[in-house]
Design a protein around this motif. Structure first.
Motif, PDB file in Angstrom:
ATOM      1  N   ARG A  60      38.062  49.042  60.476  1.00 10.21           N
ATOM      2  CA  ARG A  60      37.906  48.676  59.068  1.00 10.21           C
ATOM      3  C   ARG A  60      39.080  49.235  58.289  1.00 10.21           C
ATOM      4  O   ARG A  60      39.533  50.354  58.543  1.00 10.21           O
ATOM      5  CB  ARG A  60      36.601  49.256  58.490  1.00 10.21           C
ATOM      6  N   VAL A  61      39.556  48.406  57.346  1.00  6.95           N
ATOM      7  CA  VAL A  61      40.715  48.812  56.567  1.00  6.95           C
ATOM      8  C   VAL A  61      40.420  48.636  55.084  1.00  6.95           C
ATOM      9  O   VAL A  61      39.981  47.565  54.655  1.00  6.95           O
ATOM     10  CB  VAL A  61      41.962  47.961  56.942  1.00  6.95           C
ATOM     11  N   ASN A  62      40.638  49.681  54.308  1.00  4.44           N
ATOM     12  CA  ASN A  62      40.591  49.568  52.855  1.00  4.44           C
ATOM     13  C   ASN A  62      42.041  49.507  52.376  1.00  4.44           C
ATOM     14  O   ASN A  62      42.768  50.504  52.457  1.00  4.44           O
ATOM     15  CB  ASN A  62      39.859  50.770  52.247  1.00  4.44           C
ATOM     16  N   LEU A  63      42.449  48.325  51.933  1.00  2.00           N
ATOM     17  CA  LEU A  63      43.847  48.113  51.543  1.00  2.00           C
ATOM     18  C   LEU A  63      44.148  48.641  50.143  1.00  2.00           C
ATOM     19  O   LEU A  63      45.305  48.641  49.718  1.00  2.00           O
ATOM     20  CB  LEU A  63      44.185  46.620  51.615  1.00  2.00           C
ATOM     21  N   LEU A  64      43.122  49.072  49.423  1.00  2.00           N
ATOM     22  CA  LEU A  64      43.333  49.603  48.067  1.00  2.00           C
ATOM     23  C   LEU A  64      42.376  50.771  47.821  1.00  2.00           C
ATOM     24  O   LEU A  64      41.437  50.665  47.019  1.00  2.00           O
ATOM     25  CB  LEU A  64      43.129  48.489  47.034  1.00  2.00           C
ATOM     26  N   PRO A  65      42.618  51.892  48.531  1.00  2.00           N
ATOM     27  CA  PRO A  65      41.676  53.003  48.396  1.00  2.00           C
ATOM     28  C   PRO A  65      41.649  53.523  46.960  1.00  2.00           C
ATOM     29  O   PRO A  65      42.669  53.522  46.267  1.00  2.00           O
ATOM     30  CB  PRO A  65      42.231  54.072  49.348  1.00  2.00           C
ATOM     31  N   GLY A  66      40.464  53.934  46.531  1.00  2.00           N
ATOM     32  CA  GLY A  66      40.334  54.489  45.182  1.00  2.00           C
ATOM     33  C   GLY A  66      40.089  53.431  44.119  1.00  2.00           C
ATOM     34  O   GLY A  66      39.882  53.756  42.957  1.00  2.00           O
ATOM     35  N   THR A  67      40.118  52.154  44.498  1.00  2.00           N
ATOM     36  CA  THR A  67      39.848  51.089  43.517  1.00  2.00           C
ATOM     37  C   THR A  67      38.707  50.211  44.031  1.00  2.00           C
ATOM     38  O   THR A  67      38.790  49.691  45.144  1.00  2.00           O
ATOM     39  CB  THR A  67      41.103  50.208  43.296  1.00  2.00           C
ATOM     40  N   ASP A  68      37.673  50.073  43.209  1.00  2.00           N
ATOM     41  CA  ASP A  68      36.596  49.142  43.533  1.00  2.00           C
ATOM     42  C   ASP A  68      37.076  47.764  43.065  1.00  2.00           C
ATOM     43  O   ASP A  68      37.078  47.466  41.862  1.00  2.00           O
ATOM     44  CB  ASP A  68      35.322  49.573  42.813  1.00  2.00           C
ATOM     45  N   VAL A  69      37.545  46.957  44.006  1.00  2.00           N
ATOM     46  CA  VAL A  69      38.217  45.704  43.650  1.00  2.00           C
ATOM     47  C   VAL A  69      37.251  44.732  42.964  1.00  2.00           C
ATOM     48  O   VAL A  69      37.638  43.998  42.050  1.00  2.00           O
ATOM     49  CB  VAL A  69      38.899  45.068  44.896  1.00  2.00           C
ATOM     50  N   PHE A  70      35.965  44.766  43.362  1.00  2.00           N
ATOM     51  CA  PHE A  70      34.989  43.891  42.699  1.00  2.00           C
ATOM     52  C   PHE A  70      34.913  44.228  41.210  1.00  2.00           C
ATOM     53  O   PHE A  70      34.993  43.343  40.347  1.00  2.00           O
ATOM     54  CB  PHE A  70      33.615  44.039  43.368  1.00  2.00           C
ATOM     55  N   GLU A  71      34.796  45.538  40.894  1.00  2.00           N
ATOM     56  CA  GLU A  71      34.730  45.961  39.492  1.00  2.00           C
ATOM     57  C   GLU A  71      36.031  45.615  38.770  1.00  2.00           C
ATOM     58  O   GLU A  71      36.007  45.163  37.616  1.00  2.00           O
ATOM     59  CB  GLU A  71      34.457  47.483  39.398  1.00  2.00           C
ATOM     60  N   ALA A  72      37.151  45.804  39.435  1.00  2.00           N
ATOM     61  CA  ALA A  72      38.456  45.523  38.812  1.00  2.00           C
ATOM     62  C   ALA A  72      38.571  44.025  38.491  1.00  2.00           C
ATOM     63  O   ALA A  72      39.063  43.644  37.410  1.00  2.00           O
ATOM     64  CB  ALA A  72      39.584  45.960  39.745  1.00  2.00           C
ATOM     65  N   LEU A  73      38.083  43.167  39.397  1.00  2.00           N
ATOM     66  CA  LEU A  73      38.166  41.715  39.155  1.00  2.00           C
ATOM     67  C   LEU A  73      37.192  41.289  38.054  1.00  2.00           C
ATOM     68  O   LEU A  73      37.501  40.399  37.240  1.00  2.00           O
ATOM     69  CB  LEU A  73      37.889  40.938  40.454  1.00  2.00           C
ATOM     70  N   LYS A  74      36.025  41.938  38.021  1.00  2.00           N
ATOM     71  CA  LYS A  74      35.049  41.613  36.962  1.00  2.00           C
ATOM     72  C   LYS A  74      35.620  41.974  35.581  1.00  2.00           C
ATOM     73  O   LYS A  74      35.492  41.218  34.614  1.00  2.00           O
ATOM     74  CB  LYS A  74      33.733  42.364  37.202  1.00  2.00           C
ATOM     75  N   SER A  75      36.289  43.144  35.514  1.00  2.00           N
ATOM     76  CA  SER A  75      36.905  43.545  34.242  1.00  2.00           C
ATOM     77  C   SER A  75      37.997  42.564  33.856  1.00  2.00           C
ATOM     78  O   SER A  75      38.125  42.177  32.682  1.00  2.00           O
ATOM     79  CB  SER A  75      37.528  44.946  34.345  1.00  2.00           C
ATOM     80  N   ALA A  76      38.773  42.144  34.852  1.00  2.00           N
ATOM     81  CA  ALA A  76      39.864  41.189  34.585  1.00  2.00           C
ATOM     82  C   ALA A  76      39.282  39.866  34.081  1.00  2.00           C
ATOM     83  O   ALA A  76      39.832  39.221  33.175  1.00  2.00           O
ATOM     84  CB  ALA A  76      40.678  40.971  35.856  1.00  2.00           C
ATOM     85  N   LYS A  77      38.132  39.477  34.657  1.00  2.00           N
ATOM     86  CA  LYS A  77      37.492  38.211  34.259  1.00  2.00           C
ATOM     87  C   LYS A  77      37.083  38.264  32.779  1.00  2.00           C
ATOM     88  O   LYS A  77      37.234  37.272  32.049  1.00  2.00           O
ATOM     89  CB  LYS A  77      36.259  38.000  35.145  1.00  2.00           C
ATOM     90  N   GLN A  78      36.620  39.436  32.365  1.00  2.00           N
ATOM     91  CA  GLN A  78      36.226  39.584  30.952  1.00  2.00           C
ATOM     92  C   GLN A  78      37.437  39.613  30.034  1.00  2.00           C
ATOM     93  O   GLN A  78      37.461  38.973  28.976  1.00  2.00           O
ATOM     94  CB  GLN A  78      35.454  40.895  30.779  1.00  2.00           C
ATOM     95  N   ALA A  79      38.457  40.380  30.460  1.00  2.00           N
ATOM     96  CA  ALA A  79      39.620  40.582  29.595  1.00  2.00           C
ATOM     97  C   ALA A  79      40.519  39.340  29.548  1.00  2.00           C
ATOM     98  O   ALA A  79      41.058  38.989  28.500  1.00  2.00           O
ATOM     99  CB  ALA A  79      40.407  41.792  30.081  1.00  2.00           C
ATOM    100  N   GLN A  80      40.708  38.695  30.712  1.00  2.00           N
ATOM    101  CA  GLN A  80      41.628  37.541  30.777  1.00  2.00           C
ATOM    102  C   GLN A  80      40.990  36.409  31.583  1.00  2.00           C
ATOM    103  O   GLN A  80      41.407  36.135  32.719  1.00  2.00           O
ATOM    104  CB  GLN A  80      42.938  37.952  31.453  1.00  2.00           C
ATOM    105  N   PRO A  81      39.990  35.742  31.018  1.00  2.00           N
ATOM    106  CA  PRO A  81      39.254  34.731  31.792  1.00  2.00           C
ATOM    107  C   PRO A  81      40.120  33.571  32.289  1.00  2.00           C
ATOM    108  O   PRO A  81      39.783  32.928  33.286  1.00  2.00           O
ATOM    109  CB  PRO A  81      38.186  34.251  30.807  1.00  2.00           C
TER     110      PRO A  81
END
Ligand code: FAD
Length: 392
Positions: free
Chosen positions: A253-274
């Motif tokens: 298993r590989v986490n390509l972006l440790p320390g970042t919850d990518v789901f949360e980051a994408l959800k925030s992006a969806k709100q900020a820049q739909p």
């Protein structure tokens, strides 16, 4: 016929350290190596600068069927003892990362230091000499070599493992062990890059050269270090580390972006820049090539506003929990070390002597003790060589 107290097979890190210590005790020592030059692996190690030890070296950094075996030797000759020797020779060094100590200038300085110590302690070095037989017909050993027969009270097997055969590495030490009835734990290439199957290799070959900080895991073991895509698969420190634990046919298993919850980051992006494209949002988090690759592999498209949480989660999983099944490793051709080797059950952890054959010692990589990446393997060579050197 030559008579010596100690014959050491292999003029590598462990063999030279053992020779120095035995020489200091007034033993007559002959080191035999089939290579043209001594310690070739030191010369090429650490990209030519030799990662000669690690500030944090402890038994926890070693793999072995008997994890307690290395404790005694590592405690009696530590990283600080070796640093003292390096300092005594005025060799400049620096900590690169994670306690890893490298020469400022060149690995050759470590070799020159060891050879100078050999010289000062009367050690005889015989290169370009092959061993044809090792036997113990009486209380001493008889060693047949391409330059005549040698009789010795002690034989130290320090000829490493088969990793990088191009450099003269062999499994000869295992043959000697078996010849004397010692068990050898099946050796495997370790600290070695993974290769993908043909389909995956074709689909990801454009990624060669892309690197990220990653957490790579197998079962309960994880390493957070660099990961590098290659033409054949994956490499970089985190991959080399996990290769020592990986079992064929299994996933890593590989986490390509440790320390970042990518789901949360994408959800925030969806709100900020739909209106932002999902692939653009991913490219804001990862190297562009990697983001494009994941988007294509996962068939992700469209604007964030039109993307469901289910799809965002799919994208996030591909980054935070990428699961891959390597088809194999690059094998001994590029492996930094060999896992397995002479079973430590047959050896004394204090002296490295075979408990069933008086005077026969095994040190360094030939033994079933394998370090993590980062200077730990040389530390084992110094510590085990030093341990045997007090008793041969
Ligand atoms: P070796 O150093 O391999 O020495 C064995 C010697 O035995 C060799 O000189 C060989 O020629 C000789 N020999 C083999 N077979 C025979 C035979 N049949 N007859 C006579 N002589 C024989 N570890 C670290 O800790 N830090 C690093 O930076 C690092 N970098 C590495 C980079 C590379 C590319 C590689 C391949 C390994 C690296 N390692 C590193 C691992 C480290 O080199 C080994 O763990 C270490 O050299 C083992 O020491 P050794 O004395 O047991 O064996």
């Amino acid at each position: 016929m030559q008579n010596v107290d100690v014959l050491i097979i292999g003029a590598g890190a462990a063999g030279l350290m053992c020779a120095i210590e035995a020489g200091k005790r007034g033993r007559t020592v002959l080191v035999i190596d089939h290579a043209k030059k001594a310690a070739e692996k030191i010369r090429i190690s650490g990209g030519g600068r030799c990662n000669f030890t690690n500030l944090h070296a402890s038994p926890a950094n070693y793999l072995s069927q008997n994890p307690r075996f290395a404790v005694s030797a590592l405690k009696r000759y530590t990283q600080h003892d070796f640093i003292k020797l390096v300092d005594h020779y005025g060799i400049g060094w620096h900590e690169k990362t994670l306690g890893q100590l490298f020469c400022d200038d060149s690995a050759q300085q470590i070799i020159d230091m060891l050879l100078d110590q050999c010289n000062r302690n009367g050690v005889q070095l015989r290169l370009e000499t092959s061993i044809t037989s090792v036997s113990k017909p009486d209380d001493r050993f008889t060693i047949g070599t391409s330059q005549g027969t040698v009789r010795a009270h002690s034989v130290v097997v320090a000829c490493g493992g088969p990793s990088i055969p191009k450099m003269g590495a062999t499994g000869f030490g295992y043959e000697v062990a078996k010849r004397f009835g010692l068990q050898v734990i099946e050796p495997h290439a370790a600290l070695v890059p993974f290769v993908f199957d043909d389909v995956m290799r074709e689909r990801s070959k454009h990624m060669a050269g892309v690197s990220v900080d990653a957490v790579v895991s197998y079962k309960k073991t994880s390493f957070r270090e660099g990961l590098l895509f290659t033409h054949r698969g994956l490499s970089g420190p985190s991959i080399l580390q996990i290769s020592s634990y990986w079992e064929e046919g299994k996933d890593i298993r590989v986490n390509l972006l440790p320390g970042t919850d990518v789901f949360e980051a994408l959800k925030s992006a969806k709100q900020a820049q739909p209106k932002q494209e999902l692939k653009t949002a991913l490219a804001g988090l990862l190297p562009k090539k990697l983001a494009a690759h994941i988007t294509a592999e996962q068939k992700l498209s469209g604007r964030l506003a039109d993307t469901s949480d289910k799809v965002l989660r799919k994208a996030a999983l591909a980054v935070n929990e990428w699961t891959i099944k390597p088809v194999g490793t690059e094998g001994y051709r590029t492996a930094e070390v060999t896992l397995g080797g002479v079973n430590t059950k047959a050896l004394s952890s204090k002296t490295m002597e075979a408990t069933s054959v008086a005077g026969l010692y095994f040190i360094g990589e030939v033994v079933d003790v394998t370090g993590h990446l980062g200077g730990y393997n040389f530390q084992w060579a110094w510590s085990s060589g030093h341990a045997a050197g007090q008793f041969v």
